[in-house]
Design a protein around this motif. Structure first.
Motif, mmCIF file in Angstrom:
data_model
loop_
_atom_site.group_PDB
_atom_site.id
_atom_site.type_symbol
_atom_site.label_atom_id
_atom_site.label_comp_id
_atom_site.label_asym_id
_atom_site.label_seq_id
_atom_site.Cartn_x
_atom_site.Cartn_y
_atom_site.Cartn_z
ATOM 1 N N UNK A 242 117.379 -90.551 54.165
ATOM 2 C CA UNK A 242 117.807 -91.951 54.151
ATOM 3 C C UNK A 242 117.228 -92.674 52.937
ATOM 4 N N UNK A 243 115.983 -92.359 52.573
ATOM 5 C CA UNK A 243 115.408 -92.926 51.353
ATOM 6 C C UNK A 243 116.240 -92.528 50.131
ATOM 7 N N UNK A 244 116.590 -91.247 50.057
ATOM 8 C CA UNK A 244 117.377 -90.756 48.928
ATOM 9 C C UNK A 244 118.726 -91.463 48.873
ATOM 10 N N UNK A 245 119.311 -91.679 50.045
ATOM 11 C CA UNK A 245 120.624 -92.315 50.127
ATOM 12 C C UNK A 245 120.557 -93.828 49.967
ATOM 13 N N UNK A 246 119.367 -94.392 50.156
ATOM 14 C CA UNK A 246 119.212 -95.839 50.015
ATOM 15 C C UNK A 246 119.801 -96.631 51.157
ATOM 16 N N UNK A 247 119.859 -96.046 52.352
ATOM 17 C CA UNK A 247 120.432 -96.746 53.495
ATOM 18 C C UNK A 247 119.712 -96.358 54.773
ATOM 19 N N UNK A 248 119.341 -97.388 55.556
ATOM 20 C CA UNK A 248 118.714 -97.158 56.847
ATOM 21 C C UNK A 248 119.566 -97.734 57.981
#
Length: 277
Positions: free
Chosen positions: A8-14
């Motif tokens: 999720x950090x890599x994708x930039x979305x939580x």
């Protein structure tokens, strides 16, 4: 879960407005004993197994694939780490994220907030002793150890049996509200991830798998102690099927009570220092 959090950090979305698909292609249908934790990642209660889509054409508007939990030199509990690496901000953030999303509350209150009448109780450390329910790596004199802890008057002691019959969020609540977490080498010590920042983990005997939970404790930033006085550790039963190989993980043990209490006090000293008790 940790690898999904990193992804999720890599994708930039939580965002939790997502569907989760378990990419499990084994012959056995996917069974999830920790399914309650998925609520930290999705508002949908049901995790869909990949089997549901066999033979079907499926279109995704957006798709993200999690980092793999067992990739070579990947991010999992026995990942190799540099000797001096400790207190990973990523592991701390994962702890905070899960406790917040799952509404797991920390119940420890400092003595200054409790008032003088409860000051003594606030200094009693919460010790969780994880009892193994499997065939091997049992502590046969467990009752003696628990009695010694309680008789010392320094600890509030919980005997935990983390079996499939105990809801996983209840297990996490117990571990998150432990100042000292004690257990024999085994998967139950992955609860180190959920301990509070000031906690200590006492791996009763690492079964010569030295770095596994020592490194996890280092990454989480908690104190780690383990048994070193091998002359005070007695093997009382050993699996006959494993006599030709490494037998430490297929044996049961009796531990010296005085040495046990000495190591508990070593862990307690670290906890009190961090809590400023």
């Amino acid at each position: 879960f940790f690898n999904l959090y990193v992804a999720q950090h890599v994708n930039g979305s939580f965002s939790r407005d997502v569907n989760l698909v378990m990419w499990e292609t084994g012959h056995n249908y996917y069974y999830d004993i920790v399914k309650a934790v998925w609520a930290a990642f999705s508002h949908r209660a049901h995790v869909k197994p990949i089997h549901d889509y066999i033979g079907k054409r499926v279109c995704f508007r957006d798709a993200m694939f999690s980092l793999l939990p067992r990739m070579r030199l990947g991010l999992f509990y026995s990942s190799p780490i540099p000797e001096q690496c400790s207190r990973s901000g990523l592991f701390t953030a994962f702890n905070r994220h899960l406790m917040h999303r799952l509404n797991i509350k920390q119940e420890r209150v400092s003595s200054s907030k409790e008032g003088a009448s409860k000051e003594g109780a606030s200094k009693r450390l919460r010790v969780t002793f994880l009892s193994r329910q499997t065939r091997w790596r049992k502590v046969v004199n467990e009752d003696e150890l628990l009695k010694a802890l309680r008789d010392s008057g320094k600890y509030d002691v919980t005997l935990a049996n983390f079996t499939h019959n105990v809801p996983f969020l209840e297990q996490v609540h117990i571990s998150h509200n432990s100042d000292i977490f004690i257990g024999m080498h085994g998967a139950g010590l992955t609860h180190t991830l959920f301990l509070p920042d000031w906690a200590a983990v006492f791996e009763l005997f690492n079964c010569h798998d030295v770095r596994c939970y020592r490194d996890l404790a280092a990454l989480r930033g908690v104190k780690y102690v383990t048994w070193t006085a091998m002359d005070k550790l007695e093997t009382v039963e050993r699996s006959p099927e494993h006599l030709k190989g490494a037998t430490e993980k297929f044996s049961n043990y009796r531990v010296d009570v005085d040495e046990f209490m000495r190591l508990v006090e070593e862990a307690a000293k670290s906890v009190r220092s961090r809590l400023r008790l």
